[in-house]
Design a protein around this motif. Structure first.
Motif, PDB file in Angstrom:
ATOM      1  N   PHE A 272       0.589  -1.225   0.120  1.00 36.68           N
ATOM      2  CA  PHE A 272       0.225  -0.292  -0.332  1.00 36.68           C
ATOM      3  C   PHE A 272       0.683   1.366   0.063  1.00 36.68           C
ATOM      4  CE2 PHE A 272      -2.586   3.186   2.960  1.00 36.68           C
ATOM      5  CZ  PHE A 272      -2.985   3.404   2.056  1.00 36.68           C
ATOM      6  N   GLY A 273       2.036   1.448   0.668  1.00 40.05           N
ATOM      7  CA  GLY A 273       2.160   2.857   1.020  1.00 40.05           C
ATOM      8  C   GLY A 273       3.532   3.410  -0.482  1.00 40.05           C
ATOM      9  N   GLN A 274       3.647   1.167  -0.968  1.00 39.01           N
ATOM     10  CA  GLN A 274       4.430   2.189  -2.134  1.00 39.01           C
ATOM     11  C   GLN A 274       3.235   2.517  -3.657  1.00 39.01           C
ATOM     12  OE1 GLN A 274       5.328  -2.224  -3.344  1.00 39.01           O
ATOM     13  NE2 GLN A 274       7.527  -1.777  -2.436  1.00 39.01           N
ATOM     14  N   THR A 275       2.126   2.116  -3.621  1.00 38.88           N
ATOM     15  CA  THR A 275       1.401   2.351  -4.154  1.00 38.88           C
ATOM     16  C   THR A 275       1.398   3.940  -4.093  1.00 38.88           C
ATOM     17  OG1 THR A 275      -0.571   2.164  -2.774  1.00 38.88           O
ATOM     18  CG2 THR A 275       0.078   0.127  -4.331  1.00 38.88           C
ATOM     19  N   LEU A 276       1.390   4.772  -3.110  1.00 36.29           N
ATOM     20  CA  LEU A 276       1.210   6.050  -2.454  1.00 36.29           C
ATOM     21  C   LEU A 276       2.468   6.481  -3.465  1.00 36.29           C
ATOM     22  CD1 LEU A 276       0.505   5.390   0.743  1.00 36.29           C
ATOM     23  CD2 LEU A 276      -1.128   6.467  -1.034  1.00 36.29           C
ATOM     24  N   LEU A 277       3.554   6.241  -3.560  1.00 34.07           N
ATOM     25  CA  LEU A 277       5.112   6.439  -4.398  1.00 34.07           C
ATOM     26  C   LEU A 277       4.579   6.453  -6.071  1.00 34.07           C
ATOM     27  CD1 LEU A 277       7.078   5.340  -1.579  1.00 34.07           C
ATOM     28  CD2 LEU A 277       5.822   7.716  -2.032  1.00 34.07           C
ATOM     29  N   GLU A 278       3.316   5.098  -6.611  1.00 29.24           N
ATOM     30  CA  GLU A 278       3.771   5.070  -7.741  1.00 29.24           C
ATOM     31  C   GLU A 278       2.617   5.484  -8.504  1.00 29.24           C
ATOM     32  OE1 GLU A 278       5.604   1.408  -6.399  1.00 29.24           O
ATOM     33  OE2 GLU A 278       3.879   0.621  -6.815  1.00 29.24           O
ATOM     34  N   LEU A 279       2.631   4.780  -9.738  1.00 21.28           N
ATOM     35  CA  LEU A 279       1.132   5.693 -10.696  1.00 21.28           C
ATOM     36  C   LEU A 279       0.156   4.817 -10.773  1.00 21.28           C
ATOM     37  CD1 LEU A 279       0.219   7.111 -13.068  1.00 21.28           C
ATOM     38  CD2 LEU A 279       1.168   4.880 -14.800  1.00 21.28           C
ATOM     39  N   ASP A 280      -1.200   5.679 -10.277  1.00 19.53           N
ATOM     40  CA  ASP A 280      -2.296   5.565  -9.858  1.00 19.53           C
ATOM     41  C   ASP A 280      -3.308   4.984 -10.845  1.00 19.53           C
ATOM     42  OD1 ASP A 280      -4.556   4.761  -8.374  1.00 19.53           O
ATOM     43  OD2 ASP A 280      -4.860   6.156  -7.449  1.00 19.53           O
ATOM     44  N   LEU A 281      -3.783   3.683 -11.176  1.00 25.45           N
ATOM     45  CA  LEU A 281      -4.330   3.102 -12.017  1.00 25.45           C
ATOM     46  C   LEU A 281      -6.014   3.020 -11.904  1.00 25.45           C
ATOM     47  CD1 LEU A 281      -2.485   1.464 -14.482  1.00 25.45           C
ATOM     48  CD2 LEU A 281      -2.728   3.432 -14.618  1.00 25.45           C
TER      49      LEU A 281
ATOM     50  N   VAL B 100       9.226   1.673 -16.067  1.00 22.82           N
ATOM     51  CA  VAL B 100       7.089   2.588 -15.286  1.00 22.82           C
ATOM     52  C   VAL B 100       6.486   1.958 -15.019  1.00 22.82           C
ATOM     53  CG1 VAL B 100       5.047   3.571 -16.228  1.00 22.82           C
ATOM     54  CG2 VAL B 100       6.949   3.708 -17.791  1.00 22.82           C
ATOM     55  N   VAL B 101       5.901   1.488 -13.499  1.00 23.13           N
ATOM     56  CA  VAL B 101       5.221   1.022 -12.875  1.00 23.13           C
ATOM     57  C   VAL B 101       4.174   1.469 -11.724  1.00 23.13           C
ATOM     58  CG1 VAL B 101       5.458  -0.367 -10.575  1.00 23.13           C
ATOM     59  CG2 VAL B 101       7.475   0.194 -11.631  1.00 23.13           C
ATOM     60  N   ALA B 102       2.930   1.073 -12.630  1.00 21.99           N
ATOM     61  CA  ALA B 102       1.896   0.986 -11.967  1.00 21.99           C
ATOM     62  C   ALA B 102       1.143   0.321 -11.485  1.00 21.99           C
ATOM     63  CB  ALA B 102       0.832   1.721 -13.546  1.00 21.99           C
ATOM     64  N   SER B 103       0.269   0.459 -10.337  1.00 21.27           N
ATOM     65  CA  SER B 103      -0.773  -0.097  -9.404  1.00 21.27           C
ATOM     66  C   SER B 103      -1.788   0.475  -9.762  1.00 21.27           C
ATOM     67  CB  SER B 103      -0.352   0.572  -7.884  1.00 21.27           C
ATOM     68  OG  SER B 103       1.243  -0.010  -7.728  1.00 21.27           O
ATOM     69  N   ASN B 104      -2.997  -0.482  -8.492  1.00 20.86           N
ATOM     70  CA  ASN B 104      -4.588  -0.502  -8.747  1.00 20.86           C
ATOM     71  C   ASN B 104      -4.735  -0.838  -9.518  1.00 20.86           C
ATOM     72  OD1 ASN B 104      -3.888   0.641  -5.576  1.00 20.86           O
ATOM     73  ND2 ASN B 104      -3.428   2.874  -6.425  1.00 20.86           N
TER      74      ASN B 104
ATOM     75  N   SER C 204     -11.658  -6.150   8.205  1.00 15.23           N
ATOM     76  CA  SER C 204     -10.617  -6.487   7.587  1.00 15.23           C
ATOM     77  C   SER C 204     -10.843  -4.962   6.056  1.00 15.23           C
ATOM     78  CB  SER C 204      -9.812  -7.965   6.812  1.00 15.23           C
ATOM     79  OG  SER C 204     -10.741  -8.097   6.920  1.00 15.23           O
ATOM     80  N   SER C 205      -9.527  -4.780   5.198  1.00 13.48           N
ATOM     81  CA  SER C 205      -9.866  -4.259   3.887  1.00 13.48           C
ATOM     82  C   SER C 205      -8.690  -5.146   2.575  1.00 13.48           C
ATOM     83  CB  SER C 205      -9.496  -2.785   3.790  1.00 13.48           C
ATOM     84  OG  SER C 205      -8.494  -2.845   4.112  1.00 13.48           O
ATOM     85  N   ASP C 206      -8.335  -5.430   3.166  1.00 12.46           N
ATOM     86  CA  ASP C 206      -7.200  -6.294   2.164  1.00 12.46           C
ATOM     87  C   ASP C 206      -6.654  -5.603   1.007  1.00 12.46           C
ATOM     88  OD1 ASP C 206      -5.661  -7.717   1.116  1.00 12.46           O
ATOM     89  OD2 ASP C 206      -7.352  -9.335  -0.847  1.00 12.46           O
ATOM     90  N   ARG C 207      -5.911  -3.691   1.460  1.00 10.45           N
ATOM     91  CA  ARG C 207      -5.777  -3.361   1.015  1.00 10.45           C
ATOM     92  C   ARG C 207      -4.936  -2.986   0.547  1.00 10.45           C
ATOM     93  NH1 ARG C 207      -5.507   2.359   4.386  1.00 10.45           N
ATOM     94  NH2 ARG C 207      -7.199   3.460   3.540  1.00 10.45           N
ATOM     95  N   PRO C 208      -3.922  -3.037  -0.668  1.00  7.77           N
ATOM     96  CA  PRO C 208      -4.454  -1.969  -1.458  1.00  7.77           C
ATOM     97  C   PRO C 208      -5.448  -2.219  -2.628  1.00  7.77           C
ATOM     98  CG  PRO C 208      -2.275  -2.308  -2.506  1.00  7.77           C
ATOM     99  CD  PRO C 208      -2.453  -2.751  -1.005  1.00  7.77           C
ATOM    100  N   VAL C 209      -6.087  -4.079  -2.611  1.00 13.21           N
ATOM    101  CA  VAL C 209      -6.754  -4.832  -3.163  1.00 13.21           C
ATOM    102  C   VAL C 209      -7.961  -3.933  -3.437  1.00 13.21           C
ATOM    103  CG1 VAL C 209      -7.818  -6.372  -4.146  1.00 13.21           C
ATOM    104  CG2 VAL C 209      -5.679  -6.726  -2.895  1.00 13.21           C
ATOM    105  N   ALA C 210      -8.339  -3.215  -2.814  1.00 17.10           N
ATOM    106  CA  ALA C 210      -9.664  -2.060  -2.343  1.00 17.10           C
ATOM    107  C   ALA C 210      -9.314  -1.051  -1.188  1.00 17.10           C
ATOM    108  CB  ALA C 210     -11.145  -2.870  -1.714  1.00 17.10           C
ATOM    109  N   PRO C 211     -10.133   0.011  -1.565  1.00 24.96           N
ATOM    110  CA  PRO C 211      -9.772   1.340  -0.766  1.00 24.96           C
ATOM    111  C   PRO C 211     -10.140   0.147   0.984  1.00 24.96           C
ATOM    112  CG  PRO C 211     -11.485   2.057  -2.237  1.00 24.96           C
ATOM    113  CD  PRO C 211     -10.729   0.200  -2.711  1.00 24.96           C
TER     114      PRO C 211
END
Length: 546
Positions: free
Chosen positions: A69-78, A104-108, A440-447
């Protein structure tokens, strides 16, 4: 007597059935000292005025992926990309800011959210200007690479061979499309990993700063140090480093991936076991950082139609998913971990995988006894009626993610059909059977903002507003209890946190209104005014009284 902190003029939901409401709470030494009349004659170094706001035990997410999740905050958000064109535009814009040849690394990325045709690998090559691309799907069970990315990690244009429990997807001509599923993802990870300890600490700082802003005070990281879910063999050590550097803003309980364990030598009288060197196992640590269960993947995902079902997916004759490996071999690995004292956390989404998980956990408890930190099943995408009493009987915690319904519900309903969605990601039926229900959330799979997940527990509406298993709805108070004392029970901390009573850890969230009393559609819109962890204000502010 003088204590550390008193919060006054609050509408307190304690989570304690014997004393459900209060107006004042005092803290001493990081723990709750008392409530209301228990504070008569007591002064404090700091007195805060909640101004009539709602105060509850801090939220506790028992299944998230904090480094990821922390990495997704630093990567391209799709996230939210609704068409191939929108996806390609975002990728092209980000790629243009990178040096030539850089990844190019993208998440979500949610492929179910794409209207119309998906972007081809050739489209993706054009969007990146030839730079290699790595797209991480929101499900966590698939990647998409472009042609440059496939070449970089060593995947042939026309791959051959079988990957047990995974797949490199090809088109009718045998050409790799760029989609990589399940165990095949390890090819990509072997190229990119391990991450450095400093990068992991940076991701944990970003993740836990977000957590406290949402009222989270405890989080379980559902898999570190091994397998495709881990980021480094030294990942737990990076957690320790993050704690020492003050980067962890919440209490953390990382699970260790099964692949990180190995056979352990011991005395002839000891059971045959696998674990970590020196016999380290579940429970090591303290209230701030503790080794959790061992994380085991038994099947795939609903989004990818790889979760193991007893019946075929709707409109997909012959496809009922699959278990990730030979069942007897996997069962033996799990039992050896339990013999070393590890609690078990088995990812099982399809009902066939839930069968496997229940049977394996029951056998582990027969051989090794029930652990102090409960054995668990992660997700429960489809849970049959006959499986529910077994969860209660064996004291197995099931951790469902109701926000999957809000985010992916329409697509999941299409794959499962109307009958199975009535048994999907249960909540009310777990409570009726006396089983544990954590949040639970399973973040970042879902918000993963807890207020949104609590609202999803209550409403169970898909992204289009359609009801999804409405018989599994629970009340807002039951959902709050799941996210506090239910999570404490599932993580082995019942009687020590999740309730505001004397002696409990002083973890609290202050909200702009009473989430148990407002209309359900307003729950996710409430403001988090303050978050207190161990008696320390770590987010927001309250008025200080003289």
């Amino acid at each position: 007597m003088r204590i550390d902190l008193i919060i006054e003029r609050a509408r307190i939901w304690t989570g304690d059935p014997g004393r459900p409401r209060a107006g004042r709470v005092g803290v001493w030494g990081g723990r709750v000292f008392g409530l209301d009349e228990q504070l008569d004659g007591v002064s404090a170094d700091l007195v805060l005025d909640a101004g009539g706001a709602f105060l509850a035990p801090g939220f506790n997410d028992v299944h998230a992926h904090s480094v990821w999740f922390g990495q997704t905050l630093l990567e391209l958000d799709l996230s939210g990309a609704a068409s191939a064109e929108e996806m390609l535009q975002r990728i092209a814009g980000h790629a243009a800011s990178l040096p030539e040849g850089a990844w190019v690394v993208a998440s979500n990325f949610n492929p179910l959210g794409i209207r119309g045709s998906a972007a081809s690998r050739d489209d993706l090559d054009r969007a990146t200007g030839g730079r290699p691309l790595w797209v991480k799907h929101a499900s966590g069970h698939a990647y998409t690479l472009n042609g440059a990315g496939l070449a970089a990690v060593g995947i042939a244009d026309h791959p051959s061979g079988h990957i047990d429990g995974g797949r490199i997807v090809t088109d009718a001509s045998g050409r790799a499309t760029g989609l990589i599923e399940e165990n095949a993802m390890s090819i990509v990870q072997r190229y990119h990993l391990p991450d450095s300890r400093s990068d992991i600490v940076k991701a944990l700082r970003a993740a836990t700063e977000r957590y406290v802003s949402e009222g989270l005070t405890s989080v379980t990281d559902a898999g570190v140090a091994g397998g495709w879910i881990g980021h480094s063999p030294q990942e737990f050590g990076a957690y320790q480093l993050a704690r020492e550097q003050g980067a962890l803003r919440t209490r953390m309980q990382p699970m260790i991936a099964l692949d990180a364990l190995h056979d352990l030598a011991g005395h002839d009288d000891d059971p045959v076991a696998s674990g970590l060197d020196a016999g380290l196992r579940t429970g090591l640590g303290d209230e701030w950082l503790q080794l959790g269960p061992v994380k085991v993947f038994t099947d795939g995902s609903l989004l990818g139609s790889t979760a193991a079902m007893t019946e075929d997916y709707e409109q997909c004759p012959g496809n009922h998913g699959y278990l990730l490996g030979e069942p007897e071999e996997l069962r033996e690995k799990v039992l050896r971990a339990a013999s070393a004292g590890w609690s078990l956390a088995l990812h099982a989404i399809g009902d066939r995988a839930v069968d496997f998980a229940i049977e394996t956990i029951a056998e582990a408890q027969r051989r090794s006894g029930a652990p102090a930190i409960p054995n668990r099943i992660e997700h429960g995408g489809v849970v049959r009626d006959d499986q529910l009493p077994l969860l209660a009987e064996h004291r197995i915690a099931l951790a469902p993610q109701p926000f999957f319904i809000t985010t992916f519900g329409d697509g999941m309903a299409a794959k499962l059909g109307s009958g199975r969605i009535e048994r999907s990601y249960p909540a009310a039926s777990l409570l009726r059977h006396g089983a544990m229900l954590p949040g639970s959330s399973d973040r970042p799979v879902a918000p993963g903002a807890p207020l949104g997940v609590i609202q999803a527990f209550v409403e169970r509406l898909t992204e289009s507003g359609a009801p999804y298993g409405p018989n599994e709805r629970i009340s807002a108070e039951q959902a709050l209890a799941a996210y506090t004392r239910g999570s404490a029970e599932a993580t082995g901390w019942a009687g020590r946190k999740g309730v505001l009573a004397p002696g409990m850890l002083a973890d609290m969230v202050v909200l702009s209104d009473d989430l148990t009393a407002v209309p359900s559609e307003r729950i996710s819109q409430l403001d988090v005014l303050a978050t207190v962890v161990g008696g320390e204000l770590r987010h927001g502010s309250l008025d200080e009284r003289g």
